[in-house]
Design an enzyme around this catalytic site. Structure first.
Site, PDB file in Angstrom:
ATOM      1  N   CYS A 200     123.544  80.093  19.131  1.00  8.90           N
ATOM      2  CA  CYS A 200     123.029  81.460  19.110  1.00  8.90           C
ATOM      3  C   CYS A 200     124.206  82.413  19.311  1.00  8.90           C
ATOM      4  O   CYS A 200     125.336  81.985  19.572  1.00  8.90           O
ATOM      5  CB  CYS A 200     121.996  81.656  20.227  1.00  8.90           C
ATOM      6  SG  CYS A 200     122.699  81.475  21.886  1.00  8.90           S
TER       7      CYS A 200
ATOM      8  N   HIS B 281     125.701  74.805  28.116  1.00  8.76           N
ATOM      9  CA  HIS B 281     125.223  73.473  28.466  1.00  8.76           C
ATOM     10  C   HIS B 281     125.303  72.530  27.266  1.00  8.76           C
ATOM     11  O   HIS B 281     124.310  72.226  26.607  1.00  8.76           O
ATOM     12  CB  HIS B 281     123.785  73.549  28.989  1.00  8.76           C
ATOM     13  CG  HIS B 281     123.692  74.088  30.380  1.00  8.76           C
ATOM     14  ND1 HIS B 281     122.559  74.678  30.889  1.00  8.76           N
ATOM     15  CD2 HIS B 281     124.607  74.128  31.376  1.00  8.76           C
ATOM     16  CE1 HIS B 281     122.787  75.055  32.142  1.00  8.76           C
ATOM     17  NE2 HIS B 281     124.019  74.739  32.449  1.00  8.76           N
TER      18      HIS B 281
ATOM     19  N   HIS C  74     118.394  76.290  38.025  1.00  4.11           N
ATOM     20  CA  HIS C  74     119.103  76.622  36.787  1.00  4.11           C
ATOM     21  C   HIS C  74     120.053  77.786  37.073  1.00  4.11           C
ATOM     22  O   HIS C  74     119.714  78.741  37.768  1.00  4.11           O
ATOM     23  CB  HIS C  74     118.107  77.012  35.698  1.00  4.11           C
ATOM     24  CG  HIS C  74     118.717  77.129  34.334  1.00  4.11           C
ATOM     25  ND1 HIS C  74     119.412  78.246  33.929  1.00  4.11           N
ATOM     26  CD2 HIS C  74     118.754  76.263  33.281  1.00  4.11           C
ATOM     27  CE1 HIS C  74     119.835  78.073  32.687  1.00  4.11           C
ATOM     28  NE2 HIS C  74     119.446  76.880  32.278  1.00  4.11           N
TER      29      HIS C  74
ATOM     30  N   GLU D 252     121.046  80.286  35.394  1.00  2.01           N
ATOM     31  CA  GLU D 252     120.571  81.621  35.031  1.00  2.01           C
ATOM     32  C   GLU D 252     119.621  82.171  36.087  1.00  2.01           C
ATOM     33  O   GLU D 252     119.686  83.350  36.447  1.00  2.01           O
ATOM     34  CB  GLU D 252     119.880  81.586  33.667  1.00  2.01           C
ATOM     35  CG  GLU D 252     119.455  82.954  33.182  1.00  2.01           C
ATOM     36  CD  GLU D 252     118.686  82.930  31.880  1.00  2.01           C
ATOM     37  OE1 GLU D 252     117.802  83.784  31.706  1.00  2.01           O
ATOM     38  OE2 GLU D 252     118.975  82.052  31.037  1.00  2.01           O
TER      39      GLU D 252
END
Length: 336
Positions: free
Chosen positions: A18, A47, A130, A132
């Site tokens: 992306c 990742h 995680h 984020e």
């Protein structure tokens, strides 16, 4: 081996990198080119095992904690984002920094700060641990509660049911997230939604393509690493869409030939942090076993790009040296 009758591959489009991942990987490469090795990176830049190994060979050093970076060096923050305390750690450690946080993650951080300033309770939908989620929670730790799926909704408590907002990790399953949101709205009817969708456009597009192929594919192979949230979600989406089975692999060599027993249609896709070379290896592996016919399943067009981190336009080695000199002067003002 020639193609066997009835055997085909459905190849998802879009798939792979992306815009945020592309930006982060190029940022590491540019930093190494511009400043030379080593360039330290806090956590995996994205990742994906192959990407990390490739960048390590070029001179990137990946660390788990900011304190592991020797003073006077450059440290880059990964695409997943970090909490404000990490920026403070870097300043305290006399480190020059490059922030490669995906702009879409930065948007969620800003939303968290804004709603916290307005004294809202923020329900952050995401997976505990995680990177984020850790980074976003760190923007307003006194206002944010993590909701890790519909099963967590029952235990959520808020101060004022009329001042509650939900935000989400950008790489979740769209369907699972909305299931959680529906459960939250049932408990808190005045729950408000973020001003724009938090789930990344690329995550949604890749899931949409897998949904389209899942009904036709006996088997879906998702190329991606096991610590990649969006890649793992693609496996789940494939099964929910009707695929008999779906597996996550880092490399073609991990595919088990037994998976192909009784299979005539194989779906192939890749997570948002996966370079295309790994997909090509999977297609070659399948072609050698009779799956040579490839049909594209196109769900969306993607044209979004992000500019590189602004820090790459400065001389960070010089900045890092100045920070060390500043600390030396503070520790020994007489110059002795």
């Amino acid at each position: 081996m020639t193609a066997s009758p009835g055997r085909r591959v459905l190849l998802a489009a879009p798939r792979g990198y992306c815009a945020g991942v592309d930006r982060a990987v190029i940022a590491v490469e540019k930093a190494l080119e511009q400043y030379g090795a080593p360039v330290y990176v806090r956590h995996e830049i994205v990742h994906n095992k192959y990407v990390v190994q490739t960048l390590e060979k070029k001179g990137a050093i990946f660390v788990e904690r900011t304190e592991e970076v020797p003073p006077g060096n450059i440290v880059m923050f990964s695409a997943h984002g970090v909490a404000p305390t990490v920026h403070e750690e870097a300043r305290h450690g006399r480190l020059a920094t490059i922030d490669a946080t995906c702009p879409l993650v930065t948007k969620v951080h800003k939303e968290a700060v804004r709603f916290a300033n307005d004294d809202y309770d923020i329900l952050l939908i995401g997976h505990e641990g995680h990177e984020e989620v850790i980074g976003t929670s760190g923007e307003a730790p006194d206002h944010i509660q993590l909701v890790d799926g519909p099963g967590d909704v029952e235990k959520v408590e808020v101060r004022d049911p009329s001042k509650v907002v939900w935000l989400s990790q950008t790489t979740l399953s769209v369907d699972e997230t909305m299931e959680t949101v529906d459960a939250l709205k049932e408990k808190f009817p005045q729950l408000i939604s973020p001003p724009s969708d938090d789930i990344c456009y690329a995550t949604q597009n890749r899931q949409l393509a897998v949904k389209q192929m899942g009904a036709e594919a006996d088997l879906v192979i998702v190329v991606g690493s096991r610590n990649s949230s969006n890649s793992k979600r693609l496996v789940e989406v494939a099964k929910l869409a009707g695929a008999r089975e779906s597996y996550l692999v880092d490399f073609a060599a991990e595919i088990d030939e037994a998976w192909l027993e009784g299979v005539s249609t194989v779906g192939v896709t890749s997570g948002a942090s996966v370079p295309e070379v790994l997909v090509e290896e999977v297609l070659e592996w399948l072609a050698q076993r009779g799956f040579e016919d490839v049909e594209i399943v196109k769900a969306a067009e993607e044209s979004i790009t992000f500019s590189l981190p602004k820090e790459l336009r400065r001389d960070l080695r010089e900045e890092a040296a100045a920070l060390i000199a500043e600390r030396t002067r503070a520790e020994d003002p007489a110059g002795e």
